[in-house]
Design an enzyme around this catalytic site. Structure first.
Site, PDB file in Angstrom:
ATOM      1  N   GLU A 493       0.857  -1.182   0.000  1.00  0.00           N
ATOM      2  CA  GLU A 493       0.000   0.000   0.000  1.00  0.00           C
ATOM      3  C   GLU A 493       0.900   1.241   0.000  1.00  0.00           C
ATOM      4  O   GLU A 493       1.161   1.793  -1.045  1.00  0.00           O
ATOM      5  CB  GLU A 493      -0.932  -0.055   1.218  1.00  0.00           C
ATOM      6  CG  GLU A 493      -2.095   0.890   1.061  1.00  0.00           C
ATOM      7  CD  GLU A 493      -3.287   0.527   1.937  1.00  0.00           C
ATOM      8  OE1 GLU A 493      -3.408  -0.603   2.409  1.00  0.00           O
ATOM      9  OE2 GLU A 493      -4.117   1.431   2.142  1.00  0.00           O
ATOM     10  N   GLU A 770      -1.521   0.478  13.832  1.00  0.00           N
ATOM     11  CA  GLU A 770      -2.725   0.860  13.091  1.00  0.00           C
ATOM     12  C   GLU A 770      -3.989   0.517  13.873  1.00  0.00           C
ATOM     13  O   GLU A 770      -4.952   1.269  13.864  1.00  0.00           O
ATOM     14  CB  GLU A 770      -2.732   0.130  11.750  1.00  0.00           C
ATOM     15  CG  GLU A 770      -3.949   0.395  10.898  1.00  0.00           C
ATOM     16  CD  GLU A 770      -3.875  -0.308   9.559  1.00  0.00           C
ATOM     17  OE1 GLU A 770      -3.259  -1.390   9.490  1.00  0.00           O
ATOM     18  OE2 GLU A 770      -4.427   0.215   8.578  1.00  0.00           O
TER      19      GLU A 770
HETATM   20  C1  BGC Z   1      -4.871   2.837   5.163  1.00  0.00           C
HETATM   21  C2  BGC Z   1      -5.331   3.953   6.066  1.00  0.00           C
HETATM   22  C3  BGC Z   1      -6.235   4.776   5.236  1.00  0.00           C
HETATM   23  C4  BGC Z   1      -7.425   3.905   4.993  1.00  0.00           C
HETATM   24  C5  BGC Z   1      -8.570   4.548   4.317  1.00  0.00           C
HETATM   25  C6  BGC Z   1      -6.040   1.991   4.869  1.00  0.00           C
HETATM   26  O1  BGC Z   1      -5.760   0.916   4.108  1.00  0.00           O
HETATM   27  O2  BGC Z   1      -3.809   2.139   5.688  1.00  0.00           O
HETATM   28  O3  BGC Z   1      -4.447   4.488   6.877  1.00  0.00           O
HETATM   29  O4  BGC Z   1      -6.511   6.041   5.680  1.00  0.00           O
HETATM   30  O5  BGC Z   1      -7.086   2.730   4.325  1.00  0.00           O
HETATM   31  O6  BGC Z   1      -9.649   4.175   4.940  1.00  0.00           O
END
Ligand code: BGC
Length: 949
Positions: A493, A770
């Site tokens: 990502e 996270e």
């Molecule tokens: C990311 C987040 C991001 C989110 C959006 C995720 O996959 O890691 O930090 O803001 O998606 O909802």
């Protein structure tokens, strides 16, 4: 002599020997060559034993030599590259020392200008400062074309090697290499790396802007044959990005460069990239940001990056058709190595692959972004594989789920028997642990890379776990400021999610000097903004290139798109520089305009119902559907509309149009009133609802105390359990403090049961997680499963680190004043807690170092405040009726104590303050110090309440 028309200016003959100008700087990182020359602004700090403030300043400047020949080759008048004359600007009767536009106009393209500043205090003028040299970008490429290979190199396949020999008869007085690429590059001159940087030119919205680096290579050039050698890899340009696939920006890797030699007699030689360059392949078989790097060292062309290599077997380069208008000078620091972390090597067991190769574990004490540099012993032809992971489980195995589909494996096939130093390029990993399969690992070092280069602040408290959390947040910023602000550094990502940036912007600006970094990224945000004003959810926005429908959930989402105003405002508050505001005025207007259009489109006075990420990752949301938060997404969307409109109003008042400010404020008021009428009861039921109502200005001021009391009650009822996601988290502690509920704020901050900030620390985290419960109390690791089937679990996500902004503002008590930003006025508003005993923080502001340190002494609070020259401090001390605030000066027998108000303003200097019978956040009001709570002189609450963190 004082020039005419300068009444009030101190006589230039009068000298203030006790004051000197230090730290003269521009808005660009000091080591960046080739920055835009037309908008340089100067800031400086001063130190003084005689005065507290500046009354006037004067700038002098000198260009380095005369302009070089123009592009048609016409020689300059005398060809002298020495130093020109100093020109003195007029003295200016002004106390401004921040972002000053210097006299002299634009710096001519490709030239350098030196500046010196002197200032006047009430006692006279200082000496001139040491010079600051700023070298301007030379302008677009004139000789260099974008070149690549005739044979299409497959994505994920080998890296492109490009070389060109350059004959130099005489050493130039100045040599500059300007370079950029489609893909990421490493450049060498005569076998030596040029610029200690990685992954250049970084990721920007490549359809609009690709950054150009300028390197000073004067010392690296040799008389005779020189070789420019460049390796270009997929990087973000062609590599896969998120879930959208690869090759999004283009099919071809490319390089563009110009080597410009200038001689003392005015002669100038330019060597650009063209079809005379040779292109070949080497040992790099594949390379990818997500998947890693694979090299067969036996296939490295021996000596290819030095003179004498026979490249007749290589092909001539192909000139690619790329709009040259995309290339522009970089304004922010590149990605560099910021730390080397020694790894602990434990000799392991056979790998279980059947190869019989040994597996060696390398553990770093810190989760980093970067790679391992290994010293290994092995045999020619042996393959050494390095597998990376953020965590290991109880059984000691690497856990790969957080990587999702990123392979994160580097592999090397050795070219000789014996010792090797192995290090990948054109890739990076987010990791703390690695398994090395094959070879004998003699030593391992974690190489940490980042664009976050200059730490700006320090913090220490009486709690080691809080200090460690602060350190974890710094690391998560380092690790995720990799050319762009990424969500996380390890999985497939690593995107510039605007919501994460929005949450973290204020903290980021305190922890590191981030201004140039943000300004560069905000240019991408502006470039990617849709014509209707919607701001994209990731910046750079590659999603449309990947085929996402323009109307999908990827644009204009609440709390994400608002980064367009929140980030520049945070930069402005922290640095006082209006440039970011000015640059984002258009995007901010367009964003609020988009929201107003959305409101109008329904005819109901409310926004359309649509997908929102909402209070993403609210701990009570289903773990596999983190957008289903307890606080209504519709409420949240309107709350953020209100905030963006309010912020636009502020920005308009600073750099825009007052009439437009009034209109934006009216929109905010109108939507706030409607939103509050509809969602009041709902909002009062959640931490996020209450926090946004107060901090984003949804609830009327008159109701803030009621909402704050409700929030305090929710926090007490849950024993400080955090109940907020990405949207609520940055605002919950500020809302508690604003409404006089400091005890509850501490109860949340210092809790170390899940979900909480310090729980992670107790679990051994070295970066910010996270998910609040990424590792559960029983040691089990969250599976991160999402409803769509993939995994979302990162141990290095800075968003929740946003609480550190509050820690600086109210634990230590050091903040910038938005009405006088950049810490020109420091707001000293600690809310001390006995549970901490002490706290201190410093920030290296443009004015110099500002700091606050406090400690508890019985019922009293002692406070040391350091206010830099030309700044001031506004106190906002926590007191109760019966408190007495004194400022103490002198030492020993000659101590002088003077009573001041809890909201006094102090000039530059070092101040010792004593608050007798202070108010402590964790002492129940009515007991301890007793009495009514007063904040900054205002009574904020009269009632006793259950404190006790
Ligand atoms: C990311 C987040 C991001 C989110 C959006 C995720 O996959 O890691 O930090 O803001 O998606 O909802």
């Amino acid at each position: 002599m004082t020039p005419p028309g300068s009444r009030g200016l101190p006589d230039v003959q009068r000298r203030d020997e006790g004051t000197r100008v230090v730290a003269l700087h521009s808005q660009y990182p000091a080591d960046l060559v080739g920055v835009p020359g037309d908008d340089v602004r100067l800031s400086w700090a001063a130190e003084s034993t005689t005065a507290t403030a500046q009354v006037a300043y004067q700038v002098r400047w000198r260009d380095d030599g005369e302009p070089a020949p123009n592009d048609r080759g016409e020689p300059c008048p005398d060809g002298d590259l020495g130093e020109g004359e100093w020109h003195d600007g007029e003295p200016v009767l002004d106390d401004r020392s921040l972002a000053v536009v210097p006299p002299g106009g634009a710096i001519p393209p490709g030239r350098a200008r030196s500046f010196r500043v002197r200032i006047a205090t009430a006692h006279g003028w200082t000496a001139w400062s040491a010079p600051l040299r700023v070298e301007a970008y030379a302008g677009g490429f004139t000789a260099g074309r974008v070149i690549g290979s005739h044979d299409g190199v497959p994505i994920g396949g080998p890296a492109l090697y490009l070389r060109r020999e350059v004959h130099v008869d005489r050493r130039p007085v100045r040599a500059r290499l300007r370079i950029s690429s489609l893909g990421v590059h490493d450049v060498l001159l005569n076998g030596e790396r040029v610029g200690a940087e990685h992954l250049s030119p970084g990721w920007t919205s490549y359809e609009h802007r690709i950054l150009v680096a300028t390197h000073d290579v004067t010392a690296q050039l040799e008389r005779g044959t020189n070789v420019l050698a460049v390796v270009v890899g997929d990087g973000w340009y062609r590599g896969r990005l998120g879930w959208t696939g690869s090759g999004l920006y283009g099919a071809d890797l490319g390089l563009v460069a110009e080597l410009v030699l200038e001689h003392a007699d005015g002669a100038r030689e330019v060597v650009g990239t063209d079809s005379t360059w040779r292109v070949g392949l080497g040992g790099v078989q594949c390379h990818s940001l997500y998947d890693g790097y694979e090299v067969d060292l036996r296939d490295e062309p021996d000596g290819w990056n030095r003179a004498g290599f026979d490249d007749s077997g290589w092909a001539p380069a192909r000139v690619l058709d790329v709009p040259m208008s995309r290339f522009e000078p970089r304004i922010a620091s590149p990605v560099r190595t910021v730390a080397e972390v020694p790894g602990v090597v434990s000799v392991g067991s056979p790998s279980g692959t059947g190869s019989g190769a040994a597996v060696t574990r390398v553990d770093l004490p810190q989760n980093i972004t970067g790679w391992l540099r290994l010293r290994v012993r092995g045999r020619a032809g042996e393959r050494i594989e390095v597998r990376h992971a953020e965590i290991v489980d109880d059984a000691g195995a690497l856990r790969l789920e957080p990587l999702r589909t990123a392979r994160a494996v580097d592999a090397y096939t050795l070219d000789h028997d014996g010792e090797h130093v192995l290090e990948p390029r054109l890739t990076y990993h987010g990791f703390q642990h690695a398994d090395v399969v094959g070879g004998e690992v003699l030593a391992a070092v974690g190489v940490a890379i980042s664009s976050a280069l200059t730490p700006r602040s320090e913090l220490a408290t009486g709690r080691a776990d809080l200090d460690r959390f602060h350190e974890n947040v710094r690391w998560s910023q380092r690790d995720n400021f990799t050319s762009l602000p990424t969500d996380c550094p390890q999985r497939d990502e690593r995107l510039g999610w605007t919501g994460d940036a929005r949450a973290f912007a204020a903290t980021a600006s305190t922890l590191f000097d981030s201004t140039a970094f943000w300004r560069s990224w905000l240019r991408d945000l502006a470039a990617d903004q849709r014509p209707d004003g919607a701001v994209t959810t990731v910046v750079p926005n590659h999603l449309l290139l990947g085929g996402a429908a323009p109307e999908t959930y990827m644009q204009g989402r609440a709390g994400w798109a608002d980064a367009t105003l929140v980030v520049p405002w945070a930069v402005y508050e922290s640095t006082g520089d209006e440039q970011a505001l000015r640059e984002q005025l258009t995007t901010g207007r367009a964003w609020v305009g988009y929201l107003a259009d959305r409101l109008a489109s329904t005819g109901t006075g409310f926004l359309p119902e649509e997908f929102q990420y909402g209070d993403w990752l609210d701990p009570a949301a289903p773990p596999d559907e983190p957008h289903l938060a307890t606080t209504s997404s519709a409420f949240v969307a309107h709350a953020f509309l209100v905030w963006s409109a309010r912020l636009l109003g502020r920005v308009e008042r600073v750099v825009g149009d007052v009439a437009l400010a009034v209109a934006a404020e009216a929109l905010a008021e109108e939507v706030a009133a409607r939103t509050w009428a509809r969602w009041r009861d709902h909002a009062l039921g959640t931490q996020t609802g209450c926090a946004l109502a107060i901090e984003l200005g949804v609830a009327p001021e008159a109701e803030h105390a009621v909402v704050g009391d409700r929030l305090g009650a929710l926090v007490r009822a849950s024993d400080g359990r955090i109940a907020t996601g990405f949207l609520g988290t940055p605002h919950v502690l500020p809302a508690l403090t604003r409404t006089g509920h400091d005890a509850e704020a501490y109860r949340m901050l210092l809790r170390d049961e899940p979900p909480s900030w310090l729980y992670q620390v107790r679990q051994g985290a070295t970066t910010v997680w996270e998910r609040w419960d990424a590792i559960r109390p029983d040691g089990s690791i969250h599976d991160g499963r999402m409803a769509q089937g993939d995994v979302m679990l990162s141990f290095n996500h800075y968003a929740y680190g946003a609480v550190i902004d509050w820690v600086y503002r109210h634990v230590a008590g050091l903040a910038p004043d938005p009405a006088d930003p950049g810490y020109r006025t420091l707001v000293v508003a600690p809310r001390p807690a006995r549970a901490l005993g002490r706290a201190s923080a410093s920030v290296l502001t443009s004015f110099g170092r500002a700091s606050v340190a406090w400690w508890v002494d019985g019922d009293d609070l002692l406070l040391d405040v350091e206010v830099p020259f030309n700044a001031r401090a506004r106190l906002d001390l926590a007191v109760v009726e019966g408190s007495r605030v004194e400022v103490v000066s002198g030492r020993g027998g000659a101590v002088d104590r003077r009573a001041i108000g809890p909201d006094a303003v102090l000039p530059a200097g070092a101040h010792r303050i004593v608050v007798r019978r202070a108010r402590f956040a964790d002492v129940s009001v009515g007991g301890g110090a007793g009495g009514r709570v007063v904040s900054g002189g205002r009574v904020v609450s009269g009632g006793a309440r259950d404190g006790g963190a």
